[in-house]
Design an enzyme around this catalytic site. Structure first.
Site, short mmCIF file in Angstrom:
data_model
loop_
_atom_site.label_atom_id
_atom_site.label_comp_id
_atom_site.label_asym_id
_atom_site.label_seq_id
_atom_site.Cartn_x
_atom_site.Cartn_y
_atom_site.Cartn_z
N ASP A 138 0.82 -1.33 0.06
CA ASP A 138 0.14 -0.20 0.00
C ASP A 138 0.83 1.13 -0.05
OD1 ASP A 138 -2.19 -1.41 -0.25
OD2 ASP A 138 -2.83 -1.41 2.21
N ASP A 144 -10.79 -11.42 3.02
CA ASP A 144 -9.29 -11.51 2.80
C ASP A 144 -9.10 -12.96 1.95
OD1 ASP A 144 -6.74 -10.91 2.14
OD2 ASP A 144 -6.02 -11.26 4.42
N CYS A 162 25.50 -20.26 -7.88
CA CYS A 162 25.05 -20.21 -6.17
C CYS A 162 23.94 -20.88 -5.74
CB CYS A 162 24.30 -18.62 -6.10
SG CYS A 162 23.76 -18.24 -4.29
#
Ligand code: IVH
Length: 701
Positions: free
Chosen positions: A47, A130, A446
């Protein structure tokens, strides 16, 4: 870095650069959130980026980008599912954080509708679930399609999966539904069901979900319907998209209809006449939040009258008639025990705070992100300090501030990757600003990045090895027979040396598929320049850039010589100019190549790889055209074609298109308004011509 400056202090160039960065960062975050169900940022951090983007756009409206996060919603639909275009776009909601934002929302509506102060303005308020939004199309009362939001225009067709939810009726009940209607709402998972699912996953040795939202999204977006069916998903209906006829006169009336047609609707929805009423409701829901059976992240307020909703309409990505009043993040205080470095799958180093475990909003937290070294410096935080942390709904909590400093020494960010020991650097962009993230330059060597890098190396746009996909890479990596790209070409020997049975005898292989796999690997012992370079996965050197290098240098060896010379001579040197003189190639790609080559591990890997494969030289696009092999620069306004068309045409005819004029330029095509490039070309005696002359030369006049 302009990121910390007040917007009013930004220069235009800084604002443009920051908008570009924000667009990219938020697109990455959106993709992680929507497509991979694995958030990169906390909601609060996300946000904050959105707010910063909006502030800069308000100050510099002319710099607003086409791909701005303020106009784009979510992320494009992923692969795996068929695309489903929404008949009416699925939009997002504007956020309110403070009470005053809700008051402003109501005042804006009154102004827009020219309502007097005494006129009634009824607003509905309900919990903001949500989960993930879903659009259900019913034709003559029968479910015909279910689609996720995607980018708001096009989502994923998840019809078969949606049919497995008991809250989604196959046929609408009652009567009075329009012949065709898109019902919209939220798919979610109850907290208790989420805990039970994670317990099952843990027991089975599978990966657990970070939170109910991710579990819901991950469960709905399964290619195997049976998996979705086994997951406890629920659905609340709260809105609708295109409909062939009217539904009701008010939002509350429409929701009552949805309930009558067989949908679950939120029983906590209310209707209020005042802003105070909406704020009281918000506080009452906030107080209930922990005891609710499902996760919510705020309250949604909507104008009740649908004719007013119609008049209010939309502004870019959100309706004017609704607002999401978000809950603030939950906070707690604890001791920072240490700072660990996490190496992401693409090499970025993230400092993570190890914390004395503490309960925040009902969840025990023992890690929090510190984002990057600048953030650590800004917070002035070090091990031993007492810190305030915040958890915003889901994802990793973050450290907000030091409450009381400890006595330990200051903390220093390592300059080598903890996973592989390669240099970890901060990139510097054209404007001389350094990236906030430090990245490992070890790439393929890596271990923290190896699996993802190897998947990229064999992917369709790189080496494109048939039968060697993500699953096989993971399997061979786990067995220890594939650690670096050159191992692909030594797979048979590596399997033998490891004392493993021949591939033919492995589960899921068999003689035929093992033979096929080795054959397709062998077929790639000769690989085109551009694919090979793209496969190396060097930052800022993707598919397009790799093709540009290939077309301009033609020979791998000449290209790599230029990289070497660029490393030796630095930005002023000739090698560097050879790399960056190519149109569309900037310092970022050149710097990344130099860094890659400066790392001894990478040189060794490349050498080992080149012992196994031969990089094929690029065949010039056309050799018989009058401009083949010539270096061309376009400047000024072109009238008969766009700049991109001109470049594409020239490249197809075998010319090299450069961005700047130098002694190596053969032709400058100058349209009206040509300035310094024309002057420079004339100074250097470069042949210049008009657009018409150019078209004449290439036979397209
Ligand atoms: S109304 C035009 N009501 O929040 C948009 N949305 O942040 C109409 N959401 O995309 C949406 N609960 O997925 C609405 N009660 C609710 C909601 C809700 C959750 C989601 C929805 C939307 C997102 C915007």
């Amino acid at each position: 870095m302009s990121g910390g400056k007040p917007v009013s202090a930004l220069t235009e160039a800084e604002a443009a650069a920051e908008l570009a960065r924000l667009a990219q960062d938020m697109a990455e975050a959106d993709a992680a959130y929507y497509q991979n169900d694995a958030p990169l940022l906390t909601d609060a951090a996300y946000d904050a980026l959105r707010l910063r983007n909006a502030e800069i756009e308000t100050q510099f409206p002319h710099l607003k980008r086409e791909d701005s996060p303020s106009v784009r919603v979510g992320a494009e639909a992923g692969d795996g599912f068929a695309k489903a275009r929404h008949s009416a776009p699925m939009l997002s909601l504007e956020n309110a954080f403070a009470d005053a934002d809700v008051a402003d929302f109501a005042a804006r509506i009154r102004r827009f509708l020219a309502l007097g102060d005494d006129a009634e303005l009824a607003i509905t308020a309900e919990p903001k679930i949500d989960g993930l939004s879903l659009s259900l199309t019913y034709e003559k009362g029968t479910l015909v399609r279910a689609a996720t939001r995607g980018d708001g225009q096009t989502g994923e067709d998840v019809t078969a999966n949606a049919r497995t939810l008991k809250d989604i009726p196959e046929r609408l009940s009652g009567k009075g539904w329009p012949a065709s209607i898109e019902v919209r709402g939220e798919v979610y998972m109850a907290k208790a069901d989420f805990a039970a699912l994670n317990a099952r996953e843990r027991e089975a040795g599978r990966k657990t979900f970070a939170n109910p939202r991710n579990a819901a999204a991950g469960s709905l977006r399964q290619l195997d319907v049976e998996i979705t069916k086994s997951r406890p998903l629920r659905f609340f209906a709260y809105a609708w998209g295109a409909a062939s006829g009217p539904i009701a006169e008010t939002q509350s009336g429409a929701v009552a209809k949805l309930a009558a047609w067989g949908f679950q609707v939120n029983p906590l929805m209310v209707r209020t006449q005042t802003v105070e009423g909406a704020l009281d409701y918000y506080r009452s829901i906030e107080a209930k939040r922990a005891s609710l059976d499902y996760d919510i992240d705020g309250v949604v307020c909507k104008v009740d009258r649908l004719d007013w909703q119609q008049r209010l309409g939309f502004v870019s990505r959100a309706p004017r008639w609704a607002i999401a009043h978000k809950f603030p993040a939950e906070k707690a205080t604890t001791t920072l025990l240490g700072i660990d470095i996490q190496v992401g799958r693409t090499g970025s180093l993230t400092p993570v705070a190890r914390l004395e475990p503490v309960t925040v909003g009902g969840v025990v937290v023992s890690n929090a992100t510190l984002h990057n070294e600048d953030e650590i410096a800004r917070l002035g935080v070090k091990p031993g300090d007492t810190v305030e942390i915040q958890r915003a709904g889901d994802v990793i909590p973050q450290v907000l501030r030091v409450v009381a400093p400890g006595t330990g020494p200051a903390w220093v960010m390592p300059e080598v990757c903890p996973a592989c020991g390669s240099a970890a650097v901060r990139e510097v962009d054209e404007a001389g600003e350094s990236d906030v993230r430090r990245r490992c330059t070890g790439g393929l060597i890596c271990p923290a990045q190896a699996v993802e890098r190897l998947k990229h190396f064999v992917s369709r746009k790189a080496l494109d090895i048939d039968g060697l996909g993500a699953r096989q890479i993971e399997l061979f990596f786990d067995k220890g027979v594939l650690r670096a790209p050159q191992d692909i070409f030594r797979l048979r020997t590596n399997i033998e040396t490891a004392g493993l049975p021949p591939l033919e005898d492995w589960d899921g292989f068999g003689a035929a598929s093992a033979k096929k796999l080795f054959a397709s690997i062998d077929a790639r012992r000769k690989v085109p320049f551009a694919r090979f370079l793209n496969g190396l996965g060097i930052r800022n050197v993707g598919q397009t850039t790799s093709s540009q290098f290939a077309r301009n240098f033609l020979r791998w060896q000449s290209f790599w010589d230029a990289v070497r010379r660029a490393g030796e001579g630095g930005p002023g040197g000739e090698g560097y100019q050879d790399l960056t003189g190519i149109d569309g190639i900037g310092g970022a790609a050149a710097n990344a190549l130099i860094q890659f080559d400066a790392e001894p591990h990478n040189r060794e890997m490349l050498e080992a790889l080149l012992a196994e494969v031969e990089v094929e030289d690029e065949v010039p696009a056309a050799t018989d055209s009058p401009v083949a092999g010539k270096t061309v620069v376009f400047t000024g306004t072109l009238e008969r074609m766009t700049r991109d068309e001109a470049k594409a045409r020239a490249t197809a005819l075998g010319a090299k298109v450069a961005g700047s004029v130098s002694a190596k330029t053969d032709i400058l095509v100058a349209g009206p308004g040509a300035g310094s490039k024309l002057a420079k070309a004339e100074g250097l005696g470069v042949r210049t011509m008009t657009e018409a002359e150019w078209l004449d030369l290439i036979g397209e006049a």
